[in-house]
Write a protein that holds these residues in place. Sequence first.
Motif, PDB file in Angstrom:
ATOM      1  N   LEU A  30       0.870  -1.173   0.000  1.00  0.00           N
ATOM      2  CA  LEU A  30       0.000   0.000   0.000  1.00  0.00           C
ATOM      3  C   LEU A  30       0.910   1.228   0.000  1.00  0.00           C
ATOM      4  N   ASN A 174      -9.195 -11.431   4.905  1.00  0.00           N
ATOM      5  CA  ASN A 174      -9.136 -10.138   5.597  1.00  0.00           C
ATOM      6  C   ASN A 174     -10.424  -9.377   5.303  1.00  0.00           C
ATOM      7  N   HIS A 248     -10.876  -5.624  14.006  1.00  0.00           N
ATOM      8  CA  HIS A 248     -10.286  -4.374  13.494  1.00  0.00           C
ATOM      9  C   HIS A 248     -10.960  -3.185  14.153  1.00  0.00           C
TER      10      HIS A 248
HETATM   11  O1  AHR Z   1      -4.947  -0.539   6.739  1.00  0.00           O
HETATM   12  C1  AHR Z   1      -5.643  -0.100   5.625  1.00  0.00           C
HETATM   13  C2  AHR Z   1      -6.870  -0.961   5.305  1.00  0.00           C
HETATM   14  O2  AHR Z   1      -7.791  -0.866   6.335  1.00  0.00           O
HETATM   15  C3  AHR Z   1      -6.633  -2.441   5.183  1.00  0.00           C
HETATM   16  O3  AHR Z   1      -6.146  -2.809   3.934  1.00  0.00           O
HETATM   17  C4  AHR Z   1      -7.999  -3.003   5.401  1.00  0.00           C
HETATM   18  O4  AHR Z   1      -7.969  -4.298   5.936  1.00  0.00           O
HETATM   19  C5  AHR Z   1      -8.639  -1.995   6.331  1.00  0.00           C
HETATM   20  O5  AHR Z   1      -9.890  -1.604   5.901  1.00  0.00           O
END
Ligand code: AHR
Length: 502
Positions: A30, A174, A248
């Motif tokens: 990224l 993920n 998350h």
């Molecule tokens: O950390 C950036 C993004 O945030 C990740 O790719 C994803 O898993 C989350 O939405």
Amino acid sequence: KNTPVKVIISPGQDGPVINRHIFGHFAEHLGTGIYGGIWVGPESDIPNTRGIRNDVVEALKELKVPNVRWPGGCFADQYHWRDGIGHPAERNTRINVSWGGAPEPNTFGTHEFFDFINQIGSEAFISANVGSGTVQESADWLEYLTATGSTLAEERAINGHPEPYDVEFWGIGNEVWGCGGPFTPQEYITELKKFATFTTNYNTDVNTKFVAVGPDSFDEFSFGYTEAIMEAWANRTWTWNIQGLSLHNYTRGGYPPEIPATDFNEKQYAEVIQETLGMDEFIAENRAIMDKYDPDTEVSILVDEWGAWYAPTEGTNPGFLQQQNSQRDAIIAALNFNIFMRHAERVHGANIAQMINVLQAVILTEDEKMVLTPTYHAFRMYVPFQDATRIPVSFDAGQYQIDDIELPRVDAIAAKGKDGRIYVAITNIDPNNKASFELPLEDYSIKSVEGETLYASEIDAINTFEKPDNVAPEKIDTKVSGNKISVTVQPQSLTVLEINIK
Ligand code: AHR
């Protein structure tokens, strides 16, 4: 009046071991997180070892990074591992659809990732492709990594690594309710069973932990995941199992993220701290659901993405998620560490998003330049808490208030380190007032005390390539009289005391 906060430390009722994986990192393909941040290639003028930046490796070694989650994130569910092995010149270039449409040259692939984590002394957390991959592809990747005596193992040897790799964690997708799917909980459970049944670790030196996708604090499509997965897990057949559930939780005040990373006022500081403290409730809610199905804690919580997500730095590609990192972020890191450690019975891992140049990064780079962020220093100061034993503490957190926002004024946590010393971490959330503490250690006799503190006179103070040490830890004075330690900390600061006991 700065009445001292009394922190009572109660040994003899030791808590759980604080799993070192709570201090894990996340490095996704990224922006410049991998390319530029870690990988510059062997031909680069930037000093490197087999293409991996030496300055970054040296800095990360100090953090004793327990694991690195890779290759994503959303990128994981578009990643095909075969693109990243074999001669670099023959690798496929793809488009990174999730992140800015950038070309993905695949020069940093499986072997380069393991070279990187070996250089920094860390372990692997692989996120496998469920969204656009197949069960066979996942099974083959883990066989390629860990088997001996198969054709895939031979291919690994031809590509330079005869010995099997150690894979500590294997994520089965993920955010599969979003970018990695999208699946309803039941649809994912069907995939989970297949992937978990057929993906095998062959390296008997390591117990690979399989991690299912769980909810995000913010995304409504993920609600209900914990209940559904834990119920399926409790009723599982002998063919499959998981040892972890991923949660998350970003601090971002909504989407798209609009909170400024710098030049914010006190109210904006307090709003962000208030949101980050919500991590506690998010974990508690999920923990309660898991306790119902798994009273013996066979499935851990891994908060494998957390951190502050602000508006991108002006002039940068918004798909690269680049942002500055200030003293506020160090406070955010400390408060989250403390929350994870308070839930250490169930939380056995967490990964900051992300390691370098992306979101709440610990390191920023630009060409040959590198700078350590305030968040880096927070991670470094907390190293002694890795695999330490939590000790109960009690204190009156007091209150810091601005307008209608009420927050605790201070936070504190204690643990007995692997070296036998007592470590106490103190955070002063209040940006306006110093805080004094008294620690009467009735059950110990003190040999010596050392302390380190991270403070900046401005809450939005940052480190830049020009002024890399603008925010840096310093020694702090403490007073010991008999068995009592006294210390006064600055506003908006975090401090770690190391107490050597007889
Ligand atoms: O950390 C950036 C993004 O945030 C990740 O790719 C994803 O898993 C989350 O939405």
